[in-house]
Design a protein around this motif. Structure first.
Motif, PDB file in Angstrom:
ATOM      1  N   ASN A 306     -86.775 -16.317  22.115  1.00 37.33           N
ATOM      2  CA  ASN A 306     -87.506 -15.884  21.884  1.00 37.33           C
ATOM      3  C   ASN A 306     -87.003 -14.724  20.539  1.00 37.33           C
ATOM      4  N   LYS A 323     -92.658 -22.773  19.843  1.00 36.31           N
ATOM      5  CA  LYS A 323     -91.986 -21.910  19.994  1.00 36.31           C
ATOM      6  C   LYS A 323     -92.504 -20.544  21.115  1.00 36.31           C
ATOM      7  N   ASP A 324     -94.075 -21.227  21.996  1.00 33.57           N
ATOM      8  CA  ASP A 324     -94.324 -20.901  22.813  1.00 33.57           C
ATOM      9  C   ASP A 324     -93.331 -19.933  24.054  1.00 33.57           C
ATOM     10  N   GLU A 325     -93.262 -19.320  24.257  1.00 29.55           N
ATOM     11  CA  GLU A 325     -92.216 -18.568  25.626  1.00 29.55           C
ATOM     12  C   GLU A 325     -92.383 -19.681  26.895  1.00 29.55           C
ATOM     13  N   ARG A 326     -94.186 -20.472  27.172  1.00 31.59           N
ATOM     14  CA  ARG A 326     -94.699 -20.794  28.410  1.00 31.59           C
ATOM     15  C   ARG A 326     -93.838 -22.966  28.400  1.00 31.59           C
ATOM     16  N   GLU A 327     -93.081 -22.662  26.776  1.00 31.21           N
ATOM     17  CA  GLU A 327     -92.497 -24.566  26.874  1.00 31.21           C
ATOM     18  C   GLU A 327     -91.628 -24.514  25.977  1.00 31.21           C
TER      19      GLU A 327
END
Length: 382
Positions: A306, A323-327
Motif C-alpha cells: 500500500n 490499488k485497492d488492497e482487497r485486490e
C-alpha cells in the motif's frame, strides 16, 4: 517478534541490500540454513538412513501447512514444484473428448502447460482474455459451458499482482459442479486462503518464493471432492492413478506388490523418496512465520505494498496492480520509462526487483521496511 528481530534472521540485510524480489526467489533465513545444516550433518554421521527419524518433520510440516489453509493434514502431499503438482491434477482425471477447461491469459505458464497438454486427448482448453488486469467471477461465469469440468486460476497473478476473489469464484464453481484448482505460489503465506470457505478442490504451491524455502520442494492440497476422480477409473475399472510409485501404497516397507492398496488421502501422490532437505527447510520457514504471526505477516506485506503504491501514484507512475488492497497482495507491477535501464541501475545500487514483460515489479515480504520502499522510489527517479 518485531520486524527488527525478524530482519536479524536474514544476512543479506546486513550488507545493505534491499531485496524486493520475493515473487521470483526468496532469500533463506539463518533458521532455514541452520535447519538444513543440522539435517545434513545428521545424515553424514549416525543418521545415514533418514526414514526412521525424518518422518516426524514431514508430518509436522503437513500439519502446519494444513493449519495455514484450514485443511486436514491428510489432504496435503509433497511434490517437486508447482508444475509437478498441477500435472497430478491434469493427468489424473479421466478426461473425455469435448471436456472444457477454463484458464486466462494472465497466468504463469506453470498453470497453463499442464492443461494445454490435454488437447491431444480432445479436451478443449479455453484461455479467456482478462479485463483490466483482473480475473473476476463474472468473467469466468460468462465463459462456462455445460462441458466445463475445471477452472484453474492463480490466486495472485505473477505479472500484474492482481488478487482474485477465490471465495466468489470457488462458490460459482461449486454451484455449477465444476472443479476449482488454485496456483498459490504467489499468495501463500502472505495472503489468506481457506480451502473450505473458498471451495477449492485442488491447490499447488512451490516453496522457494514467498514461503522462503528451498527449490525443488512443493506441496499440494487435494480436497475430498476431487480425490475420487483422481484415483478411480470408470465404472467397474477399480482404482487407477496416473503416476504410481512404491510409497503410494499403505505400508510401503512391506515391499510386496499391492497397487490397489493406495494410501489414504493425498499422500498416495507421493510416489517415492521425497526431498527431505527441502521439507526440512520448509518446516523451519513455517515455524518462523508462525512465530512472527500469520496475520501480522499478512498485514505487514499489505502495508508495504500500500505504501509503495501510494508513493508511486503520487509521482504519476502508471501502476498496473489494482490499488485497492482487497485486490492485491505482495506484488506491485508498474510501467516506467526505459524500464530495462532503470532495472539495471537499481541492480547496481543493490536494490533488487524484477523486470517482467517490459514492466518493473517489486515484491516486498514481511521483514522489509518502509525505509526500503523509500530507497526504491528514490532509486527510480535518480
Amino acid at each position: 517478534m518485531t520486524i527488527d528481530q525478524a530482519r536479524r534472521e536474514f544476512p543479506h540485510t546486513w550488507s545493505g541490500m534491499v531485496y524486493l524480489n520475493h515473487a521470483a526467489v526468496a532469500p533463506l533465513s539463518f533458521r532455514v540454513r541452520d535447519a538444513v545444516d543440522r539435517y545434513q550433518t545428521r545424515r553424514a554421521l549416525k543418521g545415514i538412513e533418514p526414514y526412521p527419524w525424518i518422518m516426524k518433520t514431514v508430518q509436522e510440516t503437513r500439519d502446519m501447512l494444513a493449519k495455514m489453509m484450514n485443511a486436514r493434514a491428510d489432504q496435503i502431499a509433497f511434490v517437486l514444484n508447482t508444475s509437478d503438482g498441477l500435472n497430478i491434477l491434469a493427468q489424473g482425471i479421466d478426461w473425455q473428448p469435448g471436456d472444457h477447461i477454463l484458464l486466462n491469459d494472465l497466468e504463469f505458464p506453470a498453470n497453463v502447460y499442464p492443461f494445454l497438454n490435454l488437447r491431444r486427448k480432445g479436451v478443449e482448453v479455453d484461455i479467456i482474455s482478462a479485463k483490466d488486469q483482473r480475473v473476476t467471477r463474472d468473467q469466468i461465469a460468462g465463459h462456462l459451458t455445460e462441458k466445463t469440468k475445471l477452472v484453474s486460476l492463480s490466486h495472485v497473478q505473477f505479472a500484474t499482482g492482481a488478487k482474485a476473489d477465490l471465495t466468489a469464484i470457488g462458490k460459482l464453481c461449486r454451484e455449477r459442479n465444476i472443479l476449482f484448482a488454485v496456483d498459490a505460489i504467489q499468495s501463500l503465506p502472505h495472503t489468506s486462503i481457506d480451502v473450505e470457505r473458498d471451495c477449492i478442490d485442488f491447490l499447488s504451491c512451490g516453496s522457494h518464493k514467498w514461503m522462503m524455502s528451498a527449490e525443488g520442494a512443493a506441496f499440494i492440497y487435494v480436497g475430498d471432492r476431487i480425490l475420487p476422480p483422481l484415483t478411480k477409473g470408470r465404472a467397474g475399472e477399480g482404482f487407477h492413478q496416473a503416476s504410481l510409485g512404491w510409497t503410494s501404497v499403505e505400508n510401503p516397507f512391506d515391499f510386496t506388490f499391492r497397487p490397489d492398496e493406495l494410501r489414504a488421502g493425498a499422500a498416495r501422490f507421493e510416489n517415492g523418496t521425497m526431498n527431505f532437505t527441502g521439507i526440512t527447510a520448509l518446516n523451519a520457514s513455517l515455524k518462523f512465520f508462525y512465530e512472527f504471526g500469520l496475520r501480522e505477516l499478512q498485514r505487514a506485506v499489505l502495508d508495504l505494498t500500500n505504501y509503495l503504491i501510494d508513493r508511486l501514484d503520487r509521482r504519476g507512475v502508471e501502476i498496473i496492480t489494482p490499488k485497492d488492497e482487497r485486490e492485491h497482495a505482495g506484488i506491485v507491477s508498474f510501467n516506467f520509462p526505459e524500464a530495462e535501464k532503470v532495472f539495471e541501475r537499481l541492480q547496481k545500487q543493490n536494490i533488487i526487483i524484477s523486470l517482467r514483460q517490459g514492466r518493473l515489479r517489486a515484491a516486498p515480504h514481511f521483514y522489509n521496511t518502509e525505509d526500503e520502499m523509500r530507497k526504491l522510489v528514490v532509486g527510480l527517479f535518480v
